[in-house]
Design a protein around this motif. Structure first.
Motif, PDB file in Angstrom:
ATOM      1  N   UNK A  16       0.860  -1.183   0.000  1.00 32.95           N
ATOM      2  CA  UNK A  16       0.000   0.000   0.000  1.00 32.95           C
ATOM      3  C   UNK A  16       0.894   1.229   0.000  1.00 32.95           C
ATOM      4  N   UNK A  17       0.477   2.227  -0.753  1.00 34.01           N
ATOM      5  CA  UNK A  17       1.267   3.466  -0.745  1.00 34.01           C
ATOM      6  C   UNK A  17       0.367   4.669  -0.975  1.00 34.01           C
ATOM      7  N   UNK A  18       0.903   5.834  -0.653  1.00 34.96           N
ATOM      8  CA  UNK A  18       0.237   7.106  -0.938  1.00 34.96           C
ATOM      9  C   UNK A  18       1.028   7.785  -2.036  1.00 34.96           C
ATOM     10  N   UNK A  19       0.335   8.382  -3.018  1.00 29.96           N
ATOM     11  CA  UNK A  19       1.070   9.127  -4.033  1.00 29.96           C
ATOM     12  C   UNK A  19       0.231  10.278  -4.562  1.00 29.96           C
ATOM     13  N   UNK A  20       0.914  11.235  -5.155  1.00 29.01           N
ATOM     14  CA  UNK A  20       0.228  12.334  -5.820  1.00 29.01           C
ATOM     15  C   UNK A  20      -0.444  11.774  -7.072  1.00 29.01           C
ATOM     16  N   UNK A  21      -1.606  12.320  -7.466  1.00 33.71           N
ATOM     17  CA  UNK A  21      -2.330  11.766  -8.620  1.00 33.71           C
ATOM     18  C   UNK A  21      -1.536  11.834  -9.933  1.00 33.71           C
ATOM     19  N   UNK A  22      -0.584  12.766 -10.012  1.00 33.54           N
ATOM     20  CA  UNK A  22       0.155  12.888 -11.277  1.00 33.54           C
ATOM     21  C   UNK A  22       1.514  12.202 -11.236  1.00 33.54           C
ATOM     22  N   UNK A  23       1.858  11.574 -10.133  1.00 34.40           N
ATOM     23  CA  UNK A  23       3.150  10.875 -10.080  1.00 34.40           C
ATOM     24  C   UNK A  23       3.112   9.634 -10.957  1.00 34.40           C
ATOM     25  N   UNK A  24       4.211   9.383 -11.669  1.00 31.60           N
ATOM     26  CA  UNK A  24       4.253   8.173 -12.489  1.00 31.60           C
ATOM     27  C   UNK A  24       4.524   6.968 -11.593  1.00 31.60           C
ATOM     28  N   UNK A  25       4.191   5.801 -12.113  1.00 24.05           N
ATOM     29  CA  UNK A  25       4.503   4.574 -11.373  1.00 24.05           C
ATOM     30  C   UNK A  25       6.013   4.485 -11.147  1.00 24.05           C
ATOM     31  N   UNK A  26       6.791   4.919 -12.138  1.00 28.17           N
ATOM     32  CA  UNK A  26       8.253   4.902 -11.993  1.00 28.17           C
ATOM     33  C   UNK A  26       8.695   5.729 -10.784  1.00 28.17           C
ATOM     34  N   UNK A  27       8.128   6.932 -10.666  1.00 27.42           N
ATOM     35  CA  UNK A  27       8.483   7.796  -9.527  1.00 27.42           C
ATOM     36  C   UNK A  27       8.068   7.152  -8.211  1.00 27.42           C
ATOM     37  N   UNK A  28       6.902   6.511  -8.205  1.00 30.12           N
ATOM     38  CA  UNK A  28       6.436   5.850  -6.982  1.00 30.12           C
ATOM     39  C   UNK A  28       7.375   4.707  -6.616  1.00 30.12           C
ATOM     40  N   UNK A  29       7.723   3.879  -7.604  1.00 31.95           N
ATOM     41  CA  UNK A  29       8.596   2.733  -7.324  1.00 31.95           C
ATOM     42  C   UNK A  29       9.924   3.202  -6.733  1.00 31.95           C
ATOM     43  N   UNK A  30      10.509   4.191  -7.377  1.00 33.37           N
ATOM     44  CA  UNK A  30      11.860   4.619  -6.979  1.00 33.37           C
ATOM     45  C   UNK A  30      11.845   5.504  -5.733  1.00 33.37           C
ATOM     46  N   UNK A  31      10.959   6.515  -5.730  1.00 38.89           N
ATOM     47  CA  UNK A  31      11.054   7.559  -4.704  1.00 38.89           C
ATOM     48  C   UNK A  31      10.225   7.258  -3.461  1.00 38.89           C
ATOM     49  N   UNK A  32       9.112   6.544  -3.638  1.00 35.80           N
ATOM     50  CA  UNK A  32       8.246   6.266  -2.486  1.00 35.80           C
ATOM     51  C   UNK A  32       8.512   4.887  -1.900  1.00 35.80           C
ATOM     52  N   UNK A  33       8.835   3.929  -2.761  1.00 40.73           N
ATOM     53  CA  UNK A  33       8.960   2.547  -2.292  1.00 40.73           C
ATOM     54  C   UNK A  33      10.398   2.043  -2.247  1.00 40.73           C
ATOM     55  N   UNK A  34      11.336   2.839  -2.721  1.00 43.40           N
ATOM     56  CA  UNK A  34      12.748   2.446  -2.639  1.00 43.40           C
ATOM     57  C   UNK A  34      13.137   1.316  -3.579  1.00 43.40           C
ATOM     58  N   UNK A  35      12.287   1.043  -4.568  1.00 49.17           N
ATOM     59  CA  UNK A  35      12.622  -0.006  -5.541  1.00 49.17           C
ATOM     60  C   UNK A  35      13.376   0.648  -6.701  1.00 49.17           C
ATOM     61  N   UNK A  36      14.670   0.862  -6.484  1.00 47.11           N
ATOM     62  CA  UNK A  36      15.456   1.661  -7.435  1.00 47.11           C
ATOM     63  C   UNK A  36      16.078   0.824  -8.550  1.00 47.11           C
ATOM     64  N   UNK A  37      15.730  -0.471  -8.600  1.00 42.89           N
ATOM     65  CA  UNK A  37      16.231  -1.297  -9.702  1.00 42.89           C
ATOM     66  C   UNK A  37      15.667  -0.838 -11.035  1.00 42.89           C
ATOM     67  N   UNK A  38      14.437  -0.358 -11.041  1.00 42.98           N
ATOM     68  CA  UNK A  38      13.815   0.175 -12.258  1.00 42.98           C
ATOM     69  C   UNK A  38      14.422   1.549 -12.535  1.00 42.98           C
ATOM     70  N   UNK A  39      14.934   1.751 -13.729  1.00 45.67           N
ATOM     71  CA  UNK A  39      15.693   2.973 -14.037  1.00 45.67           C
ATOM     72  C   UNK A  39      14.872   3.982 -14.834  1.00 45.67           C
TER      73      UNK A  39
END
Lengths: 159, 292
Positions: A16-39
């Motif tokens: 589960x996560x919170x994000x801004x409506x305009x954030x991309x999934x990429x930004x969520x993965x990297x910046x909110x969830x720490x899944x930085x493998x996706x470039x």
């Protein structure tokens, strides 16, 4: 605007996560969830570095909103290796030296997984067309194609 | 100063009330299908806040129906899903190849025909193909659904007939009967993943003797909107779609084209090539119909 709450599944785990409506999934993965493998390469859907699978289908995570992940299954590069080590695809990319700088590699490996899940025995033309949305400025692609062919053979042997 | 928001209505009624509420509140609403154009535009030429209204959860926009008389393709259905449908590829090969030409595997996984049409680019590849096969746009409107032929949908570069309280549910396409088929060709300077220099879609019906009974020709990227070419269709009807008829159709397309000169090609070049594409797409549609 307040953040939106999203429930999704990432690499088999309920997240589960919170994000801004305009954030991309990429930004969520990297910046909110720490899944930085996706470039992030281009952030315009041209380079494929941010490739992930959504319900088994290959997409650019930069061209999808984080809120669109509600209720879907996301597979990222972090979900490719098994508990006992690298996936055959990853192993073959290493053996064939199918990477140099490595920025494109997670996207290529996820794209390769999506291809071989669908078509276990692709010919070279199929591989090249399937991977045409993944750009690599180092290898010249030949080593990548060989790695995919070798991985396909190994997966067929294991199956 | 507005803000970004995201809504995912599950049916047409809910989607319409969402659009109406946003309009009443003075907010900008934007329908979101695959997002492959919208997301890029949001980061470059069109950064303003808006409420995204996701069409992908609207049940009616997710229908794919292949009936005896008609095919319906919901506006939320990804191109990759269409391309994996063998029956659809057999019935409407030209339309499906026009969608399949757009973007990489990753783009195909999200992009939709409905989105390509609503983006309303002069170079949208599915638009001439939709026009050629007689597609009708099914539009959800506060007063009930309304229908618009595809050739009347796009009104200019990036503009179309949709009001801010309306959205595209999907496309209704007459199912080709008998020896009918279609084809779409575009020219780009590389093998794939580029924007059309020009494009041509041809749909036709042959009788048992191989004579063309009906035809529709549409050309793209040679005017501010895709054009119907009645003279090209007229050149094919009543013939065996032989070299002479195809050459006349090619001349008609070249004559009607009103292209501009830009980095992708000059006026003269586009005019010439759109004729060549008309001729070749016509021959492919003919051969497909003959093989049925």
């Amino acid at each position: 605007m307040s953040k939106q709450h999203v429930s999704t599944t990432i690499n088999g785990d309920e997240v589960e996560f919170l994000c801004e409506p305009h954030q991309s999934l990429l930004e969520v993965l990297r910046d909110e969830l720490g899944l930085t493998g996706t470039k992030e390469g281009c952030a315009t859907g041209d380079c494929g570095a941010c490739s992930v699978m959504i319900d088994g289908r290959l997409v650019c995570s930069c061209l999808m909103l984080g809120v669109e992940a509600q209720g879907v299954e996301v597979t990222t590069i972090e979900g490719i290796a098994g508990a006992d080590g690298l996936h055959v695809i990853q192993q073959k990319y290493l053996e064939h030296a199918a990477l140099q700088c490595g920025i494109c590699t997670p996207g290529f490996i996820v794209a390769t997984k999506a291809l071989l899940d669908r078509n276990p025995d692709p010919d070279e033309t199929t591989i090249r067309y399937w991977l045409a949305g993944n750009l690599c400025r180092c290898t010249g692609y030949d080593k990548i194609v060989r790695a995919v062919q070798d991985a396909a053979q190994n997966l067929a042997y294991e199956a | 100063m507005g803000a970004y928001a995201y809504r995912a209505p599950t049916n047409v009624e809910e989607a319409l009330s969402t659009l109406a509420a946003e309009a009443a509140a003075g907010n900008r609403a934007q329908m979101l299908a695959g997002g492959t154009d919208v997301m890029v535009q949001m980061r470059s030429i069109d950064k303003g806040p808006r409420t995204f209204v996701d069409v992908k959860h609207v049940a009616e926009a997710n229908e794919l129906h292949i009936g005896d008389d008609e095919v319906f393709i919901g506006a939320g259905i990804a191109s990759a899903v269409l391309n994996e449908n063998d029956e659809l590829k057999r019935i409407l090969p030209g339309l499906i190849e026009s969608a399949d030409l757009i973007g990489s595997t990753q783009i195909q996984g999200r992009a939709t025909i409905g989105g390509n049409l609503c983006n309303s680019s002069p170079a949208g590849d599915t638009i001439p193909a939709l026009i050629a096969c007689g597609a009708v746009c099914v539009i959800a409107s506060p007063g009930g659904n309304r229908e618009v032929p595809t050739e009347d949908f796009v009104t200019g570069v990036g503009t179309n007939v949709l009001e801010s309280t309306e959205f595209l549910i999907g496309l209704r396409i007459p199912r080709p009967k008998g020896r009918s088929s279609d084809a779409y060709l575009r020219f780009i300077p590389r093998t794939e993943m580029d924007i059309a220099v020009c494009g041509a879609g041809v749909a036709l019906t042959l009788d048992d003797a191989g004579i063309c009974m009906a035809a529709k020709v549409s050309i793209g990227a040679v005017a501010i909107t895709a054009l119907v070419v009645p003279d090209a269709a007229a050149a094919l009807v009543g013939t065996a779609v032989d070299d002479e008829a195809l050459a006349a159709a090619a001349d008609a397309s070249s004559a009607l084209a009103k292209p501009i000169t830009d980095k992708r090609g000059t006026v003269e070049y586009r005019r010439k090539v759109v004729g060549v594409l008309t001729k070749r797409a016509g021959a492919i549609a003919r051969d497909r119909a003959l093989a049925l």
